[in-house]
Enzyme design. Sequence first.
Site, mmCIF file in Angstrom:
data_model
loop_
_atom_site.group_PDB
_atom_site.id
_atom_site.type_symbol
_atom_site.label_atom_id
_atom_site.label_comp_id
_atom_site.label_asym_id
_atom_site.label_seq_id
_atom_site.Cartn_x
_atom_site.Cartn_y
_atom_site.Cartn_z
ATOM 1 N N THR A 288 0.836 -1.193 0.000
ATOM 2 C CA THR A 288 0.000 0.000 0.000
ATOM 3 C C THR A 288 0.872 1.245 0.000
ATOM 4 O O THR A 288 2.069 1.186 0.261
ATOM 5 C CB THR A 288 -0.895 0.068 1.248
ATOM 6 O OG1 THR A 288 -0.087 0.383 2.390
ATOM 7 C CG2 THR A 288 -1.612 -1.234 1.479
ATOM 8 N N ASP A 289 0.257 2.380 -0.259
ATOM 9 C CA ASP A 289 0.922 3.645 0.033
ATOM 10 C C ASP A 289 0.766 3.909 1.530
ATOM 11 O O ASP A 289 0.129 3.158 2.260
ATOM 12 C CB ASP A 289 0.319 4.780 -0.803
ATOM 13 C CG ASP A 289 1.309 5.918 -1.039
ATOM 14 O OD1 ASP A 289 2.232 6.092 -0.214
ATOM 15 O OD2 ASP A 289 1.161 6.642 -2.034
ATOM 16 N N TYR A 290 1.330 5.011 1.960
ATOM 17 C CA TYR A 290 1.454 5.327 3.380
ATOM 18 C C TYR A 290 0.087 5.357 4.080
ATOM 19 O O TYR A 290 -0.740 6.226 3.815
ATOM 20 C CB TYR A 290 2.118 6.699 3.522
ATOM 21 C CG TYR A 290 2.923 6.910 4.780
ATOM 22 C CD1 TYR A 290 4.312 6.956 4.732
ATOM 23 C CD2 TYR A 290 2.314 7.086 6.004
ATOM 24 C CE1 TYR A 290 5.073 7.171 5.871
ATOM 25 C CE2 TYR A 290 3.049 7.290 7.148
ATOM 26 C CZ TYR A 290 4.436 7.335 7.080
ATOM 27 O OH TYR A 290 5.178 7.541 8.217
ATOM 28 N N ASN A 291 -0.149 4.359 4.946
ATOM 29 C CA ASN A 291 -1.337 4.313 5.802
ATOM 30 C C ASN A 291 -2.635 4.123 5.030
ATOM 31 O O ASN A 291 -3.715 4.453 5.527
ATOM 32 C CB ASN A 291 -1.437 5.592 6.658
ATOM 33 C CG ASN A 291 -2.453 5.456 7.785
ATOM 34 O OD1 ASN A 291 -2.572 4.401 8.404
ATOM 35 N ND2 ASN A 291 -3.214 6.506 8.042
#
Length: 754
Positions: A288-291
């Site tokens: 995933t991307d950040y969070n």
Amino acid sequence: MIPKIHIIALLMLCVTTHIAAHTETSSKDEKAKDAFITSLMQKMTVEEKIAQLNLVTPTAATGPFRTMNATEKLRAGIAGNVMSVRGSTASVHKRQALFEQTRLQIPLFFGLDIIHGFKTVMPIPLGLSCAWDTLLVERTARVAALEATSMGYNWTYSPMVDISRDPRWGRVMEGSGEDPLLGSLIARAMVRGYQGDNLSSPTSLMACVKHFALYGASEAGRDYNTTDMSHMKMYQNYLPPYKAAVDAGAGSIMTSFNDIDGLPATVNHWLLNDLLRKEWGFNGFIVTDYNCIGELPAHGVAADGYEAAKKALDAGVDMDMSSEHYSTYLKTLLDRQEITLEQIDTACRRVLEAKYDLGLFDNPYKNYGTTENCILTPENISVAIEAARKSMVLLKNQNNVLPLKPDAKIALIGPAADNKFEMISMWAPDGLADSVCTIRRGLEQRTKFLSYAQGTFLSDHPWLTDGYTEEAAQQRMDEALGIARDADVIVAVLGEGRNLSGEAKSMTNISMMPCQRKLLQALKETGKPIVLLLLNGRSMTIEAEIEMADAVVDIWRPGTGAGQAVADVLYGDYNPSGKLTMTWPRSVGQIPIYYNAKNTGRPYKDGERGNFKSRYIDSPNAPLFPFGYGLSYTTFNYGDIALSDTLVVGESKTLQATIELTNTGSVSGTEIVQLYVGDPAASVTRPVKELKHFRHVTLRPGEKRKVSFTLTPEDLKFWSNDLKYDWESGLFNLFIGTNSADVKVAQFRWEKQR
């Protein structure tokens, strides 16, 4: 003498034998990998498997928080991967070596945002794309891989291949513009440059293609915003660069923040499984991307962290960046039988297989310890200078103000002209600013007739100011006007500050800051010729400022070799050949604006009379600068297009399109000749023109050359509304020219074999 037919047969036998041997070797390698991973996973507990799906970060590099106690989690084996660790070579290595303290000693993915160079900083990707030079792009990525692996990094969150038509989005600086063909070629080149020929090589840096998918079409140009489009539009314009990167062998893919068809990318089963894995055959791992998983409740598709983690795993996400939802919730979800052990095993295997392919089980530290021979070498800096020169785009050169005369007295003015940090971007945090050659320094090395003043501030915006006051601004302007009046030529370095483009840098106003515009107006009133050097990370709405200047060069954010490259271009040691890869609007009211647009039922050409057309009543439809635009210190004349035939029948046939190009100026120069095709009568509405081929042609003064392109039915294919990729018989328009707007036109028919 051996008969020719026997030679051919012998060659065919050799080729067949080689292919068979290669296939057998590959099969053995895959069996060895499968056996190794199977054996390892049999030793792993559920918690250790989940740890491989957990990516932590000790710093809030590109997100709202950092991982608490990241070092302890890595040491305890709760996390199997880490990102955004920075510091000295020794301190970086110390963090990476934490895996040695875990029970099974599984090496870490050690990731970093390496976007346009590592220690040696290259031009921003949007600028570099203006070189239209995929071999150069590959070389810049190779330099980044050599430098990064020498400090122990093995994974980069690059390339960003998002197509974008909206310069309000700050992240356009990370991509390659608006065209799917050029974007695809550059995506492929960057993956090759990072990973090399063999992922297990010590200098191979695993690529992570982002942001999957369609992130460049965020509504209103606002970061993290929603995206909505038809599947036909996706396939035709936005998906090709991702597909090209996958085909090039990219080891990993990053999900995007936006939603698609009402589902965030991170939980979009169609996107991650049906399209990416089944249709495209991607067999790497998805992060995933950040969070992104942690943000699913805010999207409105998960009630809590449990549901968010379950939906992401169900959709096919293998690794969770920073939210720690997998490490927090997956074991409980397994105990509740809401997910299966097979799902965890599948994700874990993908991560472990990628580490195996990268050679980490044989050499966990890759190229570590070779920084002295890899970082900021003369060869690396030479690539950076070449990349900066080739990325610069000459937008205007009235009365041949450029190149500068060797004995001209130059007034260099601008708040960033002697600022090393302003030569790089927010996406080059690891670049060594002390190694950067500023514009002032580069010009001082070239001429002794130089004076310098800041002139103004980067910004007078209350949120963006760097110490601006009206009194201080007036003092700087007075100093600048003083040296300007004594100069032969003013070189004004203006545009955007580095904090105005990049992630979380969306803007509604992409014009020049008022304090800079005020300075430029005052300089104009001196009557001296003005060369405007634009430092920027996006297309800007600066029609009035362009008019004030006699010459304009977009130098983007040029990187380590900024000063040398600028001096080479200004003094004519290098003749600029860059071409824009993103359309420049006259005003934000035209956005989104792009060259490969469709006609309407009431098309309009600027200058036509009549109100009931698809037009603005307060502005031309035409952009300030079209896609593919860029001038040279010489001039080129295009002859008429000559076609090998005007009627082609059959899918196995080809068509030759030839045009004569003449250098009609007084110096040698390189022209990027561009070929576009239009399909004016198809089963679905089609763009007026689409880029299909381009070629760099270098000519001496007065030299002529015939430039030929070979077209095949592949150049005519498109995605229909039932997502069939094919071409149709009919009439086609062919355009060849210096940019997407200034072209010669021809027509041909191509019929399928009856």
